[in-house]
Design a protein around this motif. Structure first.
Motif, mmCIF file in Angstrom:
data_model
loop_
_atom_site.group_PDB
_atom_site.id
_atom_site.type_symbol
_atom_site.label_atom_id
_atom_site.label_comp_id
_atom_site.label_asym_id
_atom_site.label_seq_id
_atom_site.Cartn_x
_atom_site.Cartn_y
_atom_site.Cartn_z
ATOM 1 N N GLU A 24 0.457 -1.262 -0.008
ATOM 2 C CA GLU A 24 -0.018 0.173 0.162
ATOM 3 C C GLU A 24 0.790 1.499 0.013
ATOM 4 O O GLU A 24 0.413 2.192 -0.815
ATOM 5 C CB GLU A 24 -0.589 0.361 1.074
ATOM 6 N N SER A 25 1.609 1.738 1.091
ATOM 7 C CA SER A 25 2.592 2.297 0.478
ATOM 8 C C SER A 25 3.524 2.803 -0.118
ATOM 9 O O SER A 25 3.868 3.815 -0.759
ATOM 10 C CB SER A 25 4.072 2.173 2.012
ATOM 11 N N ILE A 26 4.366 1.710 -1.071
ATOM 12 C CA ILE A 26 5.047 1.664 -2.469
ATOM 13 C C ILE A 26 3.418 2.115 -3.363
ATOM 14 O O ILE A 26 4.045 2.546 -4.551
ATOM 15 C CB ILE A 26 5.132 0.195 -2.964
ATOM 16 N N ARG A 27 2.327 1.881 -3.178
ATOM 17 C CA ARG A 27 1.164 2.621 -4.236
ATOM 18 C C ARG A 27 1.220 3.434 -4.229
ATOM 19 O O ARG A 27 0.695 4.423 -5.649
ATOM 20 C CB ARG A 27 -0.352 1.024 -3.777
ATOM 21 N N LYS A 28 1.360 4.449 -3.230
ATOM 22 C CA LYS A 28 0.428 5.712 -2.780
ATOM 23 C C LYS A 28 2.106 6.012 -3.227
ATOM 24 O O LYS A 28 2.154 7.599 -3.859
ATOM 25 C CB LYS A 28 0.734 5.865 -1.373
ATOM 26 N N LYS A 29 3.593 5.727 -3.322
ATOM 27 C CA LYS A 29 4.466 6.493 -3.086
ATOM 28 C C LYS A 29 3.939 6.993 -5.086
ATOM 29 O O LYS A 29 5.509 7.370 -5.189
ATOM 30 C CB LYS A 29 5.566 6.100 -2.767
ATOM 31 N N SER A 30 3.724 5.630 -5.681
ATOM 32 C CA SER A 30 3.699 5.767 -7.397
ATOM 33 C C SER A 30 2.519 6.287 -7.466
ATOM 34 O O SER A 30 2.793 7.875 -8.505
ATOM 35 C CB SER A 30 3.464 4.330 -7.323
ATOM 36 N N GLU A 31 2.053 6.407 -7.039
ATOM 37 C CA GLU A 31 0.917 8.068 -7.728
ATOM 38 C C GLU A 31 1.457 9.400 -7.239
ATOM 39 O O GLU A 31 1.532 9.974 -7.898
ATOM 40 C CB GLU A 31 -0.605 7.280 -6.682
ATOM 41 N N GLU A 32 2.515 9.641 -5.762
ATOM 42 C CA GLU A 32 2.785 10.631 -5.599
ATOM 43 C C GLU A 32 3.670 10.938 -6.823
ATOM 44 O O GLU A 32 3.896 12.093 -7.534
ATOM 45 C CB GLU A 32 3.567 10.701 -4.208
#
Length: 293
Positions: A24-32
């Motif tokens: 979930e943290s990686i997905r959020k960072k990817s969107e950012e």
């Protein structure tokens, strides 16, 4: 990737972190990053976090459906909404108690622990049903609600404690296994144990209290005798047959045990059962000289 030049990255978590939380943290960072840098496109090829979320959600749904079905089955057999409400209230309270013990002992919500809760849901109501039925019996004999609740619950307390203890004695030793199987099943044993302990506490405290408030109108003993169901009559006939044909019953049980021993070696063994993870990974290597097209 999809016909475009790309840099492929693989993220692996440390063993003491949650896969779902890291994903979930990686997905959020990817969107950012994609919103911050124009022209950057990040395509997820495989995300085990999503798979874990799907499986956990599925098992959690099964826990909820199991509880609802247990209530409907009770209503079908008890044919009275009041005692059914008493049992229905005991299920979520026992689960909350079990989840609280999971929290304080560091057990996370995962496939194994949820499977333990799913197993526990069916057993949560066992002790409560025994207590409630005995209270119901004393109420039908003419005792007041308070007297029936007190006498009915105290009379079977030792029996349900012994019943719960025998089941705990089966699951609890799993947590002491040092093997890989022990690591897999430790949380299963803990959650089942927590569920059973919670259900016992609820059965000898909350159920009698609720029964003393809800079982206001109860049929008399004579009324209950007249209202015996067909299932009860067939059961009595079956018992009479078993008592008068003991040798036949013992021979049938012995044959079943021998049959089980004979077919056990034919079942086969494996470490984990095969299962469908819901995605397909395919690797193709072509002879040298072929173009990407």
């Amino acid at each position: 990737v999809n016909g475009n030049d790309a840099v492929m990255l693989t993220f692996q978590k440390q063993s003491n972190f949650s896969t779902a939380e890291v994903a979930e943290s990686i997905r959020k960072k990817s969107e950012e990053l994609t919103s911050q840098y124009q022209g950057l496109s990040i395509t997820t090829l495989m995300d085990q976090g999503v798979y874990i979320d799907i499986v956990v959600s599925s098992v959690l749904d099964n826990v909820i459906y199991g509880g609802i079905l247990a209530i409907f089955v009770l209503l079908l057999f008890l044919k009275d909404i009041r005692p059914t409400i008493v049992i229905a209230v005991s299920i979520p309270i026992s689960l909350i108690f079990a989840i609280a013990m999971m929290y304080f002992t560091g057990v996370t919500i995962n496939i194994i622990s949820l499977a333990g809760l799913a197993l526990g849901v069916g057993m949560l109501v066992d002790s409560s049903i025994v207590v409630l039925e005995n209270i119901f019996r004393y109420r039908s004999l003419g005792l007041s609600t308070l007297e029936a609740a007190e006498k009915g619950s105290s009379e079977v307390a030792a029996a349900i404690f012994a019943s719960t203890a025998t089941t705990v004695a089966v699951f609890l030793p799993v947590i002491f296994l040092d093997s890989l199987a022990g690591q897999f099943l430790k949380e299963l044993g803990l959650t089942v144990t927590y569920s059973l302990v919670a259900s016992l506490a609820v059965a000898i405290t909350l159920v009698p209290m609720l029964a003393s408030r809800f079982l206001r109108k109860t049929p008399t003993a004579a009324g209950r005798t007249q209202a015996q169901s067909r299932m009860q009559k067939y059961y009595v006939r079956m018992l009479e047959f078993c008592m008068s044909h003991r040798a036949v019953i013992l021979a049938a049980v012995g044959a079943a045990i021998v049959l089980a021993l004979l077919i056990f070696p034919q079942i086969g063994e494996e470490f984990l059962p095969s299962f469908d993870e819901g995605f397909l990974s395919l690797t193709v290597t072509l002879p040298g000289g072929n173009t990407i097209d």
